[in-house]
Design an enzyme around this catalytic site. Structure first.
Site, PDB file in Angstrom:
ATOM      1  N   THR A   1      -7.787   8.415   9.727  1.00 11.23           N
ATOM      2  CA  THR A   1      -7.382   7.206   9.005  1.00 11.23           C
ATOM      3  C   THR A   1      -7.102   6.045   9.951  1.00 11.23           C
ATOM      4  O   THR A   1      -6.460   5.067   9.575  1.00 11.23           O
ATOM      5  CB  THR A   1      -6.127   7.484   8.165  1.00 11.23           C
ATOM      6  OG1 THR A   1      -5.095   7.993   9.029  1.00 11.23           O
ATOM      7  CG2 THR A   1      -6.419   8.493   7.067  1.00 11.23           C
TER       8      THR A   1
ATOM      9  N   GLY B   1      -5.747  -0.008   7.612  1.00 16.36           N
ATOM     10  CA  GLY B   1      -5.183  -1.303   7.236  1.00 16.36           C
ATOM     11  C   GLY B   1      -6.072  -2.453   7.654  1.00 16.36           C
ATOM     12  O   GLY B   1      -6.286  -3.398   6.882  1.00 16.36           O
TER      13      GLY B   1
ATOM     14  N   LYS C   1       0.842  -1.197   0.000  1.00 16.05           N
ATOM     15  CA  LYS C   1       0.000   0.000   0.000  1.00 16.05           C
ATOM     16  C   LYS C   1       0.880   1.251   0.000  1.00 16.05           C
ATOM     17  O   LYS C   1       1.771   1.382   0.823  1.00 16.05           O
ATOM     18  CB  LYS C   1      -0.928  -0.023   1.212  1.00 16.05           C
ATOM     19  CG  LYS C   1      -1.889  -1.213   1.216  1.00 16.05           C
ATOM     20  CD  LYS C   1      -2.662  -1.336   2.500  1.00 16.05           C
ATOM     21  CE  LYS C   1      -1.787  -1.698   3.666  1.00 16.05           C
ATOM     22  NZ  LYS C   1      -2.553  -1.999   4.908  1.00 16.05           N
TER      23      LYS C   1
END
Length: 274
Positions: A206, A210, A172
């Site tokens: 955020t 993940g 990522k």
């Protein structure tokens, strides 16, 4: 009914870990089961304490699920210690279930969520069993022992991870901030690869990205999507979760696990075959 499992830590703030995984599973219409590896005292401002679960009890949780349910995909998140990693790997080695490994190492606030010696165990015992591994740039650097600054570095890191036995590597690219796009790079053991480009969102909210991305990936794999289809759809899920954040808490707020069902028709992810 498709049944999937998350093996991860509990986030008392609800934005990451077991809580984020189960919310994502519910939104994507799979039945979520869980194995808790550690408890955390945390909120959007950070982690104040971690209490690992006894290895024997982690094993009992996982064995109980395998004995009773027909599980179509498993994901791992925060595993904390080498002992937990090895025990999980021993059990999963005896079952034929797609495994998605999210190598959770550091919390958003900078706190370590994986002991140093556990990194070796992750590479030695769990990655050889993995269908997909989903590191961000810092995690990929730690797993491979090399700095990542360029696309060539990303390729080298991915090939190193593939050589460990992983079938598919997603690196990522959110930590590479030299353009207006977030680009994730996908590499397969047969040499195929592609990238996914989406708009970079200016937000501090955020927390749990993940966990949420890998949970969405697990849900789509569990529902029978091809690996590529699952990756692209999971990318849309997390892109929308970041775009329409909830703006709660005073630190790094959680993403919006509810956004996909409402906005998925409007989400654009550009695919580049490489």
């Amino acid at each position: 009914m498709h049944i999937v499992t998350t093996i991860a830590g509990s986030d008392s703030g609800g934005g990451a870990g077991i809580q984020a995984d189960l919310k994502t599973f519910q939104e994507l219409k799979v039945f979520g089961t869980s194995v808790i590896t550690a408890l955390t005292a945390q909120n959007t401002l950070g982690v104040s304490d971690v209490l690992p679960i006894e290895v024997s009890f982690v094993e009992k949780q996982l064995k109980a699920l395998i004995e009773d349910f027909s599980i179509s995909a498993v994901k791992t998140g925060m595993l904390f210690s080498s002992e937990i990693i090895q025990s999980i790997a021993r059990i999963l080695a005896d079952v034929n279930i797609p495994l998605i490994v999210d190598p959770v190492m550091i919390a958003k606030g900078g706190e370590s969520l994986l002991q140093q010696e556990a990194i070796v165990a992750l590479c030695s015992y769990l990655l050889p069993l993995a269908t997909i591994v989903t590191p961000n740039i810092p995690e990929a650097e730690t797993l491979t022992g090399r700095k990542i600054k360029t696309f060539a570095d990303i390729q080298d890191a991915a090939h190193t991870l593939l050589q460990m036995g992983v079938q598919c590597v997603i690196i990522k690219g959110g930590h590479l901030t030299d353009n207006d796009y977030a680009i994730d790079y996908v590499f397969f053991e047969d040499g195929q690869s592609f990238s996914m480009q989406s708009s970079r969102i200016a937000t501090k909210n955020t927390h749990g990205t993940g966990c949420t991305f890998s949970a969405a990936l697990t849900a789509f794999i569990g529902r029978g999507f091809s690996i590529k289809e699952a990756i692209v759809e999971a990318k849309k899920y997390i892109q929308l979760a970041i775009t329409y954040d909830l703006s709660i808490g005073n630190g790094h707020g959680p993403t919006n696990h509810f956004a996909y069902q409402k906005y998925k028709e409007s989400c654009e992810v550009i695919i580049h075959e490489t």
